[in-house]
Write an enzyme that holds these catalytic residues in place. Structure first.
Site, PDB file in Angstrom:
ATOM      1  N   CYS A 387      13.449  23.416  18.974  1.00  0.00           N
ATOM      2  CA  CYS A 387      13.270  23.667  17.035  1.00  0.00           C
ATOM      3  C   CYS A 387      13.333  25.558  17.058  1.00  0.00           C
ATOM      4  O   CYS A 387      12.771  25.882  17.680  1.00  0.00           O
ATOM      5  CB  CYS A 387      13.030  22.947  15.617  1.00  0.00           C
ATOM      6  SG  CYS A 387      12.459  23.771  14.633  1.00  0.00           S
ATOM      7  N   CYS A 390      10.907  27.122  14.571  1.00  0.00           N
ATOM      8  CA  CYS A 390       9.396  26.635  15.232  1.00  0.00           C
ATOM      9  C   CYS A 390       9.121  27.155  16.281  1.00  0.00           C
ATOM     10  O   CYS A 390       8.101  27.206  16.513  1.00  0.00           O
ATOM     11  CB  CYS A 390       9.482  25.028  15.450  1.00  0.00           C
ATOM     12  SG  CYS A 390       9.897  24.054  14.415  1.00  0.00           S
TER      13      CYS A 390
HETATM   14  P1  FAD Z   1       1.199  16.888  13.992  1.00  0.00           P
HETATM   15  O1  FAD Z   1       0.772  18.676  13.086  1.00  0.00           O
HETATM   16  O2  FAD Z   1       2.321  16.896  14.877  1.00  0.00           O
HETATM   17  O3  FAD Z   1      -0.262  17.467  14.597  1.00  0.00           O
HETATM   18  C1  FAD Z   1      -0.689  15.763  15.676  1.00  0.00           C
HETATM   19  C2  FAD Z   1      -2.045  16.132  16.020  1.00  0.00           C
HETATM   20  O4  FAD Z   1      -2.664  17.346  16.147  1.00  0.00           O
HETATM   21  C3  FAD Z   1      -2.681  15.306  14.566  1.00  0.00           C
HETATM   22  O5  FAD Z   1      -2.544  13.315  14.834  1.00  0.00           O
HETATM   23  C4  FAD Z   1      -3.645  15.457  14.700  1.00  0.00           C
HETATM   24  O6  FAD Z   1      -4.691  14.552  15.490  1.00  0.00           O
HETATM   25  C5  FAD Z   1      -3.762  16.881  15.741  1.00  0.00           C
HETATM   26  N1  FAD Z   1      -4.646  17.684  14.777  1.00  0.00           N
HETATM   27  C6  FAD Z   1      -3.220  18.048  13.579  1.00  0.00           C
HETATM   28  N2  FAD Z   1      -3.336  19.151  12.908  1.00  0.00           N
HETATM   29  C7  FAD Z   1      -4.817  19.834  14.124  1.00  0.00           C
HETATM   30  C8  FAD Z   1      -5.666  21.293  13.861  1.00  0.00           C
HETATM   31  N3  FAD Z   1      -4.868  21.420  12.790  1.00  0.00           N
HETATM   32  N4  FAD Z   1      -6.370  21.264  14.505  1.00  0.00           N
HETATM   33  C9  FAD Z   1      -6.745  20.099  15.341  1.00  0.00           C
HETATM   34  N5  FAD Z   1      -6.123  19.025  15.674  1.00  0.00           N
HETATM   35  C10 FAD Z   1      -5.006  19.119  14.485  1.00  0.00           C
HETATM   36  N6  FAD Z   1       7.781  21.473  11.853  1.00  0.00           N
HETATM   37  C11 FAD Z   1       7.943  22.697  10.575  1.00  0.00           C
HETATM   38  O7  FAD Z   1       8.681  21.374  10.243  1.00  0.00           O
HETATM   39  N7  FAD Z   1       7.558  24.020  10.804  1.00  0.00           N
HETATM   40  C12 FAD Z   1       7.701  24.686  11.550  1.00  0.00           C
HETATM   41  O8  FAD Z   1       7.962  25.730  11.404  1.00  0.00           O
HETATM   42  C13 FAD Z   1       7.193  24.139  12.519  1.00  0.00           C
HETATM   43  N8  FAD Z   1       6.404  25.140  13.769  1.00  0.00           N
HETATM   44  C14 FAD Z   1       5.918  24.139  14.658  1.00  0.00           C
HETATM   45  C15 FAD Z   1       5.087  25.391  15.987  1.00  0.00           C
HETATM   46  C16 FAD Z   1       4.897  24.503  17.194  1.00  0.00           C
HETATM   47  C17 FAD Z   1       4.636  25.371  18.042  1.00  0.00           C
HETATM   48  C18 FAD Z   1       4.732  23.093  17.071  1.00  0.00           C
HETATM   49  C19 FAD Z   1       4.650  22.283  18.676  1.00  0.00           C
HETATM   50  C20 FAD Z   1       5.608  21.743  16.361  1.00  0.00           C
HETATM   51  C21 FAD Z   1       6.121  22.716  14.684  1.00  0.00           C
HETATM   52  N9  FAD Z   1       6.402  22.143  13.753  1.00  0.00           N
HETATM   53  C22 FAD Z   1       7.232  22.323  12.718  1.00  0.00           C
HETATM   54  C23 FAD Z   1       5.968  20.788  13.630  1.00  0.00           C
HETATM   55  C24 FAD Z   1       4.778  20.550  12.586  1.00  0.00           C
HETATM   56  O9  FAD Z   1       3.517  21.672  13.395  1.00  0.00           O
HETATM   57  C25 FAD Z   1       4.154  18.508  13.493  1.00  0.00           C
HETATM   58  O10 FAD Z   1       3.999  18.614  15.038  1.00  0.00           O
HETATM   59  C26 FAD Z   1       5.313  17.718  12.793  1.00  0.00           C
HETATM   60  O11 FAD Z   1       5.706  17.875  11.365  1.00  0.00           O
HETATM   61  C27 FAD Z   1       4.430  16.495  12.586  1.00  0.00           C
HETATM   62  O12 FAD Z   1       3.424  16.642  11.874  1.00  0.00           O
HETATM   63  P2  FAD Z   1       2.107  15.911  12.438  1.00  0.00           P
HETATM   64  O13 FAD Z   1       1.891  14.514  10.733  1.00  0.00           O
HETATM   65  O14 FAD Z   1       2.914  14.018  12.501  1.00  0.00           O
HETATM   66  O15 FAD Z   1       1.145  16.250  12.639  1.00  0.00           O
END
Ligand code: FAD
Length: 458
Positions: A387, A390
């Site tokens: 994206c 992101c």
């Molecule tokens: P995710 O946030 O994807 O986390 C995956 C897993 O990692 C979790 O299930 C948990 O086990 C673990 N985890 C979560 N947080 C932490 C932490 N702080 N420390 C350690 N472990 C953790 N989405 C947007 O809407 N806007 C953005 O600007 C954006 N930027 C992104 C940038 C990057 C580099 C990436 C990889 C993703 C970005 N995303 C962004 C997507 C967002 O970060 C999440 O991946 C998405 O919202 C799905 O969230 P999720 O609840 O499935 O868990």
């Protein structure tokens, strides 16, 4: 007494949260002014479109791909097209190309005239090409002019909810934690103390070379065996053995960055029923409030960056000869004044993070190289983010942390410091990453207030 050593857990017990929050109240206005009103700090040069994910075929991870969009939002087709993940993740505003080396030689000061739009001081956003040196935590860019990237307005492309989620996003985070980081450890002492239960222990590393589509070789690190870590004595911030300090710091930087991204997407969330951008308390509770370790890691990063910025300040003065806007003395002076307002405030508290403890004892010095390599791998992983917005902020923030680490660990702390040159991109990334953490901290405080208000009602 409450200086944060890399060994410490940021915790209320040591009043670290309140110290950092006080510092942030002082720094934030100056930091916002710097990043929001100067051309130099509001435009970032980044190679967003010419690099392939070096670790896997990411074609299915793109948000433009229907599968990704369907996974991210419950009923994508019920949502107005402009609110769909594909649209939200798009870059806005004009993009100016980085001038190639030939253009730089001919016209070193104003090569971008007219390309960034009216009222933009072009000379403030042009940077020259210096290759990374071996103290860099960044990935050297390719030689060709087109791969040098575009100038993007950070103000036109705020970091906020985009709808990017699903397998593509998960794969990147998993790779950050599992492949480039250290394996999870059960940490019974943490659990017992209600602390950092998700902290990971160290693991020995394997190195595997992978070829990308262009045939270039990249070193990919893989965790091999699990090696339980002697636990912290949490509230004193002491560690029984410090052999794994650097590895834990690495994990905390990643987790803190992840927490900051989550905070922004929860704070600036699109309500897809009303079309309003607004804070989403449920999102905050699910991703952050329930995980004090993640918030602690975000504060840890704030301490780390505050220290790097404070340490850098004296090198950015006019006396030291640092020029922000070549050929534009008035703009140069104004930009510098705003930079020094931030660095002075960041230095207004006693040293807040003690980097001198790292890379010292035991396997410390040899870990430095490893640490740098891991960091470079994470910055490469950002090319796998499907994206655009992101990816922009992921790249900027990894570069920002990389610069902070370079300042902390590569600037000699003696009377005759050897100062590595910092490129414009590095400075822009550093100060904007600091600004991201600063706004995350303030959002978290507001979210906490909302949770308390809700609890009081109930
Ligand atoms: P995710 O946030 O994807 O986390 C995956 C897993 O990692 C979790 O299930 C948990 O086990 C673990 N985890 C979560 N947080 C932490 C932490 N702080 N420390 C350690 N472990 C953790 N989405 C947007 O809407 N806007 C953005 O600007 C954006 N930027 C992104 C940038 C990057 C580099 C990436 C990889 C993703 C970005 N995303 C962004 C997507 C967002 O970060 C999440 O991946 C998405 O919202 C799905 O969230 P999720 O609840 O499935 O868990």
């Amino acid at each position: 007494a409450c200086a944060i050593s890399p060994k410490a857990i940021v915790s209320d017990a040591c009043a670290s949260y309140s110290t950092l929050e006080r510092l942030n109240r002082n720094v934030k206005p100056a930091l916002d002014e710097l990043t929001q009103t100067t051309d130099f700090f509001s435009h970032y040069r980044v190679n967003l479109f010419h690099k392939k994910c070096p670790f896997w075929n990411d074609e299915n991870g793109m948000c433009g791909n229907i599968a990704c969009a369907v996974e991210t939002l419950d009923n994508e087709e019920d949502i107005p097209p402009v609110w769909r993940a594909k649209e939200l993740g798009k870059l806005e505003g004009p993009r100016a190309q980085h001038p190639g080396k030939a253009v730089q030689k001919q016209e070193p000061v104003r090569p971008l005239k007219g390309k960034l739009g009216e009222g933009v001081g072009e000379s403030c956003v042009v940077e020259y090409d210096d290759e990374c040196d071996d103290r860099d935590y960044c990935v050297p860019e390719d030689e060709s002019a087109t791969s040098k990237g575009d100038y993007v307005s950070l103000l036109r492309n705020p970091e906020r909810f985009t709808g990017y989620a699903g397998d593509g996003a998960k794969q990147v985070w998993d790779a950050v934690y599992r492949e480039n980081c250290f394996q999870r450890s059960s940490f019974p002492h943490y659990a017992a103390l209600g602390k950092d239960t998700s902290a990971r222990g160290p693991a020995a590393m394997d190195f595997k070379a992978v070829l990308d589509a262009a045939g270039r070789q990249h070193v990919l690190e893989q965790t091999r065996e699990h090696n339980p870590l002697t636990p912290f004595v949490a509230n004193t911030g002491l560690e029984a053995e410090d052999e794994c300090l650097e590895k834990r710091v690495f994990y905390r930087v990643m987790s803190g960055m992840h927490a900051s991204i989550s905070t922004h997407l929860c704070w600036d969330f699109l309500n897809q029923t009303t079309g309003q951008w607004q804070p989403n308390l449920a999102c905050y509770k699910a991703r952050l409030h329930q995980f004090p370790d993640r918030i602690s890691n975000l504060y840890f990063n704030y301490a780390l960056l505050s220290r790097a910025i404070a340490k850098l300040g004296p090198y950015l003065t006019a006396e030291q000869g640092y020029t922000f806007c070549t050929g534009e003395p008035a703009q140069d002076a104004e930009t510098r004044e705003k930079v020094l307002a931030v660095t002075t405030k960041a230095a207004s508290v006693p040293q807040i993070f003690d980097e001198s403890l790292m890379f010292k004892n035991g396997e410390g010095p040899s870990l430095k190289e490893d640490f740098r390599n891991r960091f470079r791998n994470v910055s490469r992983l950002m090319d796998c983010v499907g994206c655009d917005k992101c990816r922009l902020w992921g790249k900027l923030q990894t570069a920002g942390y990389g610069t902070a680490l370079k300042v902390l660990f590569e600037f000699d702390n003696n009377d005759h410091p050897q100062v590595p040159v910092l490129k414009r991109t590095e400075l822009v990334a550093l100060f904007n990453t600091y600004a991201r953490l600063s706004s995350s901290m303030s959002a978290i405080q507001k979210f906490r207030g909302m949770v308390e208000a809700e609890d009081n009602k109930g």
